[in-house]
Design a protein around this motif. Structure first.
Motif, PDB file in Angstrom:
ATOM      1  N   PHE A 143       0.856  -1.188   0.000  1.00  0.00           N
ATOM      2  CA  PHE A 143       0.000   0.000   0.000  1.00  0.00           C
ATOM      3  C   PHE A 143       0.894   1.242   0.000  1.00  0.00           C
ATOM      4  O   PHE A 143       1.509   1.582   1.010  1.00  0.00           O
ATOM      5  N   GLY A 145       0.181   4.599  -0.829  1.00  0.00           N
ATOM      6  CA  GLY A 145      -0.442   5.922  -0.879  1.00  0.00           C
ATOM      7  C   GLY A 145       0.533   7.060  -0.609  1.00  0.00           C
ATOM      8  O   GLY A 145       1.217   7.075   0.409  1.00  0.00           O
ATOM      9  N   SER A 148      -2.082   9.616   1.761  1.00  0.00           N
ATOM     10  CA  SER A 148      -2.812   8.899   2.809  1.00  0.00           C
ATOM     11  C   SER A 148      -3.096   7.476   2.356  1.00  0.00           C
ATOM     12  O   SER A 148      -3.018   7.156   1.170  1.00  0.00           O
ATOM     13  N   ASP A 150      -5.349   4.232   1.564  1.00  0.00           N
ATOM     14  CA  ASP A 150      -6.709   3.867   1.163  1.00  0.00           C
ATOM     15  C   ASP A 150      -7.089   2.632   1.975  1.00  0.00           C
ATOM     16  O   ASP A 150      -6.768   1.507   1.614  1.00  0.00           O
ATOM     17  N   TRP A 151      -7.754   2.851   3.086  1.00  0.00           N
ATOM     18  CA  TRP A 151      -8.060   1.753   4.002  1.00  0.00           C
ATOM     19  C   TRP A 151      -9.072   0.768   3.430  1.00  0.00           C
ATOM     20  O   TRP A 151      -9.179  -0.371   3.914  1.00  0.00           O
ATOM     21  N   LYS A 152      -9.810   1.181   2.404  1.00  0.00           N
ATOM     22  CA  LYS A 152     -10.706   0.229   1.743  1.00  0.00           C
ATOM     23  C   LYS A 152      -9.918  -0.892   1.091  1.00  0.00           C
ATOM     24  O   LYS A 152     -10.323  -2.060   1.122  1.00  0.00           O
ATOM     25  N   ASP A 153      -8.789  -0.542   0.494  1.00  0.00           N
ATOM     26  CA  ASP A 153      -7.932  -1.560  -0.117  1.00  0.00           C
ATOM     27  C   ASP A 153      -7.372  -2.505   0.938  1.00  0.00           C
ATOM     28  O   ASP A 153      -7.274  -3.717   0.720  1.00  0.00           O
ATOM     29  N   SER A 186      -8.984  -1.782   9.750  1.00  0.00           N
ATOM     30  CA  SER A 186      -8.946  -0.635   8.831  1.00  0.00           C
ATOM     31  C   SER A 186      -9.758   0.565   9.305  1.00  0.00           C
ATOM     32  O   SER A 186      -9.605   1.659   8.753  1.00  0.00           O
TER      33      SER A 186
END
Length: 307
Positions: A143, A145, A148, A150-153, A186
């Motif tokens: 991850f 980013g 920031s 992307d906590w959905k991922d 998350s």
């Protein structure tokens, strides 16, 4: 000799631990232990990775020694008619096992084809520092980013773990991954409170969760006092300490060093008697980093560079 017996005999021959086999294959240590305790053989889809980890062929794992020796003769490998003639000389049980061997090859090929597009891709290893502390080396940044996370991922990634379980080597505790982990990991209060380096560290720690559980130490207990957790943490909470490291790259994309982090594995003791990973919290960067040019293979001490 049964398949599971051959596996453990090979482990002894290689002086390899069950934990090391687990790391090389991705199979839970508790599953490996069950093969011997319950006298059961591994599932077919696990055989290819087991053979690769133990440097064995499927024939060696599935067939008796004399059968293996006869099936690897060059003449039989190039002449299909000779293979048929050879099969005719075997008793029923040997024929059954050899035919099953070829069937398993195709099964494993199909499973591997499916897994190549679906299974979590991980590049993770475990090493020890000069003080003997285990550190999970997460060698790829999943991850990335720039501003920031992307906590959905991250949440979607963690769903691949649900239903799995891993054993803490120091205590023997079996830790399950429940369906609540992706959302809590998350979107917890702790996750929402961290920014920058610590946020990215937690996001990428997700790829090393199996190993972080296995090397965890320092078990601490506290009772549950929250009504909302009276079922999922009826028997209280445990915390374990763990460590992981993430790579840092320079402007040219070259590996420069590894940053080392400490983390707490928050475990809930459910009303079903099982231990479940609930979240990873208290992530803190250590004062030392691992110098990239001093990193050594697994299980060998590495030097620290103070920052």
């Amino acid at each position: 000799m049964n398949i599971y017996e051959k596996i453990f005999a090979r482990l002894e021959e290689l002086h390899m631990s069950q934990i090391e086999l687990s790391r090389r294959t991705g199979i839970a240590t508790s599953t490996i232990s069950d093969w011997r305790k319950k006298k059961i053989n591994p599932q077919a889809d696990k055989l290819v990775s087991i053979c690769k980890a133990l440097d064995m062929s499927l024939a060696e794992l599935l067939c008796d020694e004399e059968v293996v020796e006869r099936t690897i003769e060059p003449d039989f490998m190039v002449d299909g008619q000779n293979i048929i003639e050879l099969l005719r000389t075997f008793d029923f049980e040997t024929k059954r096992r050899i035919l099953r061997y070829f069937e398993l090859i195709e099964i494993c090929r199909e499973i591997n084809r499916e897994n190549s597009s679906q299974k979590i891709k991980r590049n993770v290893s475990v090493i020890q520092d000069i003080d003997g502390n285990n550190i999970v080396m997460i060698n790829d940044i999943q991850f990335r980013g720039k501003r920031s996370v992307d906590w959905k991922d991250v949440r979607e990634y963690l769903k691949e773990y649900v239903g799995e379980f891993y054993t803490i080597a120091a205590t023997g505790d079996v830790i399950f991954i429940g369906s609540d982990l992706p959302k809590e990991y998350s979107g917890s209060k702790y996750t929402n409170s961290i920014k920058g380096t610590n946020a990215k560290a937690k996001a990428n720690a997700a790829t090393g969760i199996p190993e972080m559980i296995e090397i965890a130490v320092g078990k601490h207990f506290r009772e549950n006092h929250e009504d909302k957790h009276k079922r999922d943490a009826k028997n209280g909470w445990y915390r374990y300490d763990s460590r992981f490291a993430l790579p840092v790259y320079d402007d040219k994309g070259e590996l420069e060093r590894y940053n080392v982090f400490h983390a707490s594995m928050l475990i809930r003791h459910s009303n079903d008697g099982k231990l479940y990973l609930y979240d990873v919290i208290d992530i803190k960067k250590k004062r030392a980093t691992l110098s990239a040019n001093k990193r050594l293979p697994d299980k060998k001490p590495i030097s620290f560079m103070e920052v």
